[in-house]
Scaffold this motif. Sequence first.
Motif, PDB file in Angstrom:
ATOM      1  N   MET A   1       0.857  -1.167   0.000  1.00  0.00           N
ATOM      2  CA  MET A   1       0.000   0.000   0.000  1.00  0.00           C
ATOM      3  C   MET A   1       0.907   1.234   0.000  1.00  0.00           C
ATOM      4  SD  MET A   1      -3.127   0.804   2.623  1.00  0.00           S
ATOM      5  CE  MET A   1      -3.902  -0.746   2.213  1.00  0.00           C
ATOM      6  N   ASP A   2       0.403   2.335  -0.539  1.00  0.00           N
ATOM      7  CA  ASP A   2       1.207   3.558  -0.550  1.00  0.00           C
ATOM      8  C   ASP A   2       0.600   4.621   0.391  1.00  0.00           C
ATOM      9  OD1 ASP A   2      -0.931   4.773  -1.918  1.00  0.00           O
ATOM     10  OD2 ASP A   2       0.017   4.531  -3.864  1.00  0.00           O
ATOM     11  N   VAL A   3       1.366   5.674   0.637  1.00  0.00           N
ATOM     12  CA  VAL A   3       0.961   6.734   1.571  1.00  0.00           C
ATOM     13  C   VAL A   3      -0.364   7.357   1.155  1.00  0.00           C
ATOM     14  CG1 VAL A   3       1.581   9.015   2.463  1.00  0.00           C
ATOM     15  CG2 VAL A   3       3.325   7.252   2.253  1.00  0.00           C
TER      16      VAL A   3
ATOM     17  N   TRP B   1      -7.186  -2.413  11.724  1.00  0.00           N
ATOM     18  CA  TRP B   1      -7.619  -1.028  11.548  1.00  0.00           C
ATOM     19  C   TRP B   1      -6.370  -0.173  11.502  1.00  0.00           C
ATOM     20  CZ3 TRP B   1     -12.414   0.039  10.364  1.00  0.00           C
ATOM     21  CH2 TRP B   1     -13.456  -0.710  10.867  1.00  0.00           C
ATOM     22  N   ILE B   2      -6.338   0.805  10.602  1.00  0.00           N
ATOM     23  CA  ILE B   2      -5.239   1.767  10.580  1.00  0.00           C
ATOM     24  C   ILE B   2      -5.626   2.922  11.495  1.00  0.00           C
ATOM     25  CG2 ILE B   2      -3.824   3.312   9.182  1.00  0.00           C
ATOM     26  CD1 ILE B   2      -4.522   1.561   6.752  1.00  0.00           C
ATOM     27  N   ASP B   3      -4.823   3.168  12.519  1.00  0.00           N
ATOM     28  CA  ASP B   3      -5.103   4.249  13.465  1.00  0.00           C
ATOM     29  C   ASP B   3      -4.549   5.581  12.976  1.00  0.00           C
ATOM     30  OD1 ASP B   3      -6.384   2.608  15.434  1.00  0.00           O
ATOM     31  OD2 ASP B   3      -4.413   1.854  15.986  1.00  0.00           O
ATOM     32  N   LYS B   4      -3.324   5.544  12.476  1.00  0.00           N
ATOM     33  CA  LYS B   4      -2.718   6.794  11.987  1.00  0.00           C
ATOM     34  C   LYS B   4      -1.515   6.482  11.123  1.00  0.00           C
ATOM     35  CE  LYS B   4       0.541   7.611  15.734  1.00  0.00           C
ATOM     36  NZ  LYS B   4       1.135   8.583  16.619  1.00  0.00           N
ATOM     37  N   LEU B   5      -1.196   7.426  10.268  1.00  0.00           N
ATOM     38  CA  LEU B   5       0.036   7.394   9.490  1.00  0.00           C
ATOM     39  C   LEU B   5       1.089   8.091  10.337  1.00  0.00           C
ATOM     40  CD1 LEU B   5       1.464   6.843   6.759  1.00  0.00           C
ATOM     41  CD2 LEU B   5       0.750   9.121   6.063  1.00  0.00           C
TER      42      LEU B   5
ATOM     43  N   LYS C   1      -2.080  -4.664   3.067  1.00  0.00           N
ATOM     44  CA  LYS C   1      -2.780  -5.088   1.850  1.00  0.00           C
ATOM     45  C   LYS C   1      -4.256  -4.749   1.986  1.00  0.00           C
ATOM     46  CE  LYS C   1       0.770  -7.610   0.236  1.00  0.00           C
ATOM     47  NZ  LYS C   1       1.857  -6.692   0.278  1.00  0.00           N
ATOM     48  N   GLU C   2      -4.800  -4.099   0.955  1.00  0.00           N
ATOM     49  CA  GLU C   2      -6.231  -3.798   0.932  1.00  0.00           C
ATOM     50  C   GLU C   2      -6.955  -4.911   0.204  1.00  0.00           C
ATOM     51  OE1 GLU C   2      -9.296  -0.389  -0.694  1.00  0.00           O
ATOM     52  OE2 GLU C   2      -7.150  -0.057  -0.839  1.00  0.00           O
ATOM     53  N   LEU C   3      -8.097  -5.345   0.762  1.00  0.00           N
ATOM     54  CA  LEU C   3      -8.879  -6.407   0.124  1.00  0.00           C
ATOM     55  C   LEU C   3     -10.036  -5.820  -0.643  1.00  0.00           C
ATOM     56  CD1 LEU C   3      -8.939  -9.106   2.894  1.00  0.00           C
ATOM     57  CD2 LEU C   3      -7.357  -8.826   1.024  1.00  0.00           C
TER      58      LEU C   3
ATOM     59  N   ILE D   1      -7.879   6.007   3.140  1.00  0.00           N
ATOM     60  CA  ILE D   1      -8.574   5.095   4.049  1.00  0.00           C
ATOM     61  C   ILE D   1      -8.838   5.784   5.390  1.00  0.00           C
ATOM     62  CG2 ILE D   1      -8.304   2.967   5.411  1.00  0.00           C
ATOM     63  CD1 ILE D   1      -6.885   1.779   2.908  1.00  0.00           C
ATOM     64  N   LEU D   2      -7.861   6.506   5.900  1.00  0.00           N
ATOM     65  CA  LEU D   2      -8.032   7.195   7.182  1.00  0.00           C
ATOM     66  C   LEU D   2      -9.129   8.257   7.122  1.00  0.00           C
ATOM     67  CD1 LEU D   2      -4.334   7.570   8.314  1.00  0.00           C
ATOM     68  CD2 LEU D   2      -6.111   6.266   9.484  1.00  0.00           C
ATOM     69  N   SER D   3      -9.288   8.911   5.988  1.00  0.00           N
ATOM     70  CA  SER D   3     -10.289   9.972   5.880  1.00  0.00           C
ATOM     71  C   SER D   3     -11.662   9.451   5.446  1.00  0.00           C
ATOM     72  CB  SER D   3      -9.817  11.063   4.918  1.00  0.00           C
ATOM     73  OG  SER D   3      -9.726  10.550   3.610  1.00  0.00           O
ATOM     74  N   SER D   4     -11.743   8.175   5.098  1.00  0.00           N
ATOM     75  CA  SER D   4     -12.996   7.595   4.625  1.00  0.00           C
ATOM     76  C   SER D   4     -13.882   7.143   5.784  1.00  0.00           C
ATOM     77  CB  SER D   4     -12.692   6.384   3.740  1.00  0.00           C
ATOM     78  OG  SER D   4     -13.886   5.728   3.388  1.00  0.00           O
ATOM     79  N   SER D   5     -15.188   7.272   5.606  1.00  0.00           N
ATOM     80  CA  SER D   5     -16.123   6.765   6.615  1.00  0.00           C
ATOM     81  C   SER D   5     -16.491   5.311   6.322  1.00  0.00           C
ATOM     82  CB  SER D   5     -17.375   7.632   6.653  1.00  0.00           C
ATOM     83  OG  SER D   5     -18.028   7.586   5.396  1.00  0.00           O
ATOM     84  N   ALA D   6     -16.040   4.784   5.179  1.00  0.00           N
ATOM     85  CA  ALA D   6     -16.345   3.405   4.795  1.00  0.00           C
ATOM     86  C   ALA D   6     -15.516   2.415   5.613  1.00  0.00           C
ATOM     87  CB  ALA D   6     -16.066   3.206   3.312  1.00  0.00           C
ATOM     88  N   ASP D   7     -16.021   1.199   5.728  1.00  0.00           N
ATOM     89  CA  ASP D   7     -15.304   0.121   6.399  1.00  0.00           C
ATOM     90  C   ASP D   7     -14.460  -0.600   5.352  1.00  0.00           C
ATOM     91  OD1 ASP D   7     -14.390  -1.970   7.915  1.00  0.00           O
ATOM     92  OD2 ASP D   7     -16.356  -2.849   8.302  1.00  0.00           O
ATOM     93  N   ILE D   8     -13.189  -0.232   5.263  1.00  0.00           N
ATOM     94  CA  ILE D   8     -12.287  -0.769   4.251  1.00  0.00           C
ATOM     95  C   ILE D   8     -11.401  -1.814   4.910  1.00  0.00           C
ATOM     96  CG2 ILE D   8     -10.430  -0.206   2.634  1.00  0.00           C
ATOM     97  CD1 ILE D   8     -11.714   2.681   2.594  1.00  0.00           C
ATOM     98  N   GLU D   9     -11.471  -3.056   4.405  1.00  0.00           N
ATOM     99  CA  GLU D   9     -10.703  -4.133   5.028  1.00  0.00           C
ATOM    100  C   GLU D   9      -9.248  -4.073   4.599  1.00  0.00           C
ATOM    101  OE1 GLU D   9     -10.856  -8.859   6.089  1.00  0.00           O
ATOM    102  OE2 GLU D   9     -12.379  -8.033   4.763  1.00  0.00           O
TER     103      GLU D   9
END
Length: 59
Positions: A1-3, A26-30, A57-59, A9-17
């Motif tokens: 995955m890239d920056v 879950w990604i908490d922060k960069l 890895k994003e699914l 993903i962090l700014s999205s309200s969607a549930d991204i696996e």
Amino acid sequence: MDVRRVKQILSSSADIEVKYNGASVWIDKLNEDGRTATVHLRGPLEERSEVEIAELKEL
């Protein structure tokens, strides 16, 4: 995955696996270095780890 994708993903309200070493996280922060992120396992355990974003890895 890239920056860029981590930030999306962090700014999205969607549930991204996202997986790290086969485990769903879950990604908490960069982190400030731009190469690592703080993540925690999905579920009741809230143990946080710093991981290389290249290994996510994003699914």
